[in-house]
Design an enzyme around this catalytic site. Structure first.
Site, PDB file in Angstrom:
ATOM      1  N   ASN A 105      -3.535   6.008  -0.690  1.00 38.47           N
ATOM      2  CA  ASN A 105      -3.024   6.245   0.830  1.00 38.47           C
ATOM      3  C   ASN A 105      -2.366   7.548   0.724  1.00 38.47           C
ATOM      4  OD1 ASN A 105      -3.637   4.308   2.243  1.00 38.47           O
ATOM      5  ND2 ASN A 105      -2.116   2.800   1.474  1.00 38.47           N
ATOM      6  N   SER A 114       0.685  -1.232  -0.088  1.00 42.00           N
ATOM      7  CA  SER A 114       0.061   0.090  -0.027  1.00 42.00           C
ATOM      8  C   SER A 114       0.706   1.344   0.039  1.00 42.00           C
ATOM      9  CB  SER A 114      -0.795   0.004   1.350  1.00 42.00           C
ATOM     10  OG  SER A 114      -0.245  -0.189   2.466  1.00 42.00           O
ATOM     11  N   GLU A 119      -5.577  -0.471  -7.244  1.00 48.88           N
ATOM     12  CA  GLU A 119      -4.577   0.310  -7.864  1.00 48.88           C
ATOM     13  C   GLU A 119      -3.405  -0.302  -8.673  1.00 48.88           C
ATOM     14  OE1 GLU A 119      -3.628   4.448  -5.368  1.00 48.88           O
ATOM     15  OE2 GLU A 119      -3.168   2.453  -4.184  1.00 48.88           O
ATOM     16  N   HIS A 167      -2.764  -3.497  -5.855  1.00 44.63           N
ATOM     17  CA  HIS A 167      -3.124  -2.847  -4.560  1.00 44.63           C
ATOM     18  C   HIS A 167      -4.568  -2.934  -4.252  1.00 44.63           C
ATOM     19  CE1 HIS A 167      -3.409   0.633  -1.632  1.00 44.63           C
ATOM     20  NE2 HIS A 167      -3.513  -0.764  -0.921  1.00 44.63           N
TER      21      HIS A 167
END
Length: 321
Positions: A227, A155, A189, A177
């Site tokens: 993130n 992440s 992702e 991800h």
């Protein structure tokens, strides 16, 4: 852990999923489309992310999956949770008993990483520990098929750095991800390393679509997209708490009632895991050198105390185990 998206719909789904422990997901075709060159996958890590990835692969793409973890206990817990998810769907008439049995039969387990040798696509989903991931990718380069895609579910860690650990296999390294919880969240992702080949990218996008996911591409930069946006939001909420700007209840309430998200940032941090939040913030801070990503002092203290959120029964709030 993968990040949780801040859309109202996604957070409602996440809230319901965690609140009830297990959750069904809508039945679609059990074979959304074969992926050229991918007949079997392996997932390394039988935690919350790994078991979710294994389940959607077995269910939506009808692929045989090898779920690998060094801990027999973790594997046993993962298979039990997968069974609960499928049983829930059977009880809601989203699946038949026969379909649930077929899905479970596609998932085999192992404690030996060498068992990735028959897989065409391998997804690493272990904790966010740089040294551990680098070690695994060095091993994968040695034992996987010379054509296998080597994907990480990291992440926040640089994909280019992970790819370098794979040596001559670096062009087959990529990040897929997944978002948490995997059976619910549709986003993935896709992050390429400097070394990633176009074919690796094409195969990865095709597999994600076969898993009934919606891929979004991000540059290989600290925190990627999800993130990079989510974790500073959570971190700032913790700073507001430690600075006495508001109580935890007021911080969560204003974000829920003022921005229409069903879960406040401190509750969300508890569900993600405060240790995971801290690890990601440290990557953002160290890799960018930007002070705006400095982890909250309180976040570090909570992790030091072992109060890492719902999974241990205590974070910013207390939870019954």
């Amino acid at each position: 852990m993968a990040a949780l998206r801040l859309t109202s719909t996604a957070l409602r789904a996440t809230t319901r999923s965690y609140a009830y422990g297990v959750r069904g997901f809508a039945t679609s075709s059990l074979r959304l489309g074969a992926v050229e060159g991918v007949d079997r996958i392996s997932v390394i890590g039988a935690g919350q992310m790994g078991l979710g990835i294994a389940l959607v692969a077995a269910r939506h793409a009808s692929l045989p999956v090898t779920l690998i973890d060094s801990s027999e206990t973790s594997i046993t817990k993962a298979i039990s949770f997968i069974s609960k998810l499928l049983d829930k769907d059977v009880s809601k008439s989203r699946l038949t008993e026969s379909q649930a049995g077929e899905i479970k039969a596609r998932i085999t387990t192992s404690t030996d990483i060498n068992d990735v040798s028959t897989s065409d696509f391998i997804i690493e989903a272990v904790p966010e520990i740089v040294e551990l991931k680098l070690k695994i990718f060095k091993q994968l380069a040695e034992v996987a098929k010379p054509t296998a895609v080597l994907a990480t579910n990291t992440s926040s860690i640089s994909i280019t750095k992970i790819a370098a650990a794979a040596g001559d296999a670096a062009d087959r390294v990529i990040s897929t991800h997944f978002m948490n919880p995997v059976p619910i969240q549709s986003g993935v992702e896709i992050i390429t390393a400097l070394q990633t080949s176009p074919q690796t990218l094409t195969t990865s996008i095709s597999l994600c679509k076969a898993l009934n996911k919606i891929p979004s591409k991000s540059a290989d930069t600290p925190g990627f997209l999800a993130n990079r946006i989510l974790m500073p939001y959570i971190n700032e909420a913790i700073i507001c708490l430690e600075s006495g700007i508001g109580t935890k209840e007021d911080i969560d309430a204003i974000m829920k009632n003022g921005t229409n998200v069903p879960m406040g940032p401190l509750t969300l941090a508890d569900f993600i895991g405060l240790d995971t939040c801290l690890a990601i913030m440290k990557v953002l801070h160290e890799d960018t050198g930007d002070s705006k990503y400095r982890p909250s002092v309180l976040l570090q203290r909570m992790v030091d105390a072992g109060w890492v959120g719902k999974k241990c029964g205590r974070g910013f709030y207390e939870y019954s185990k």
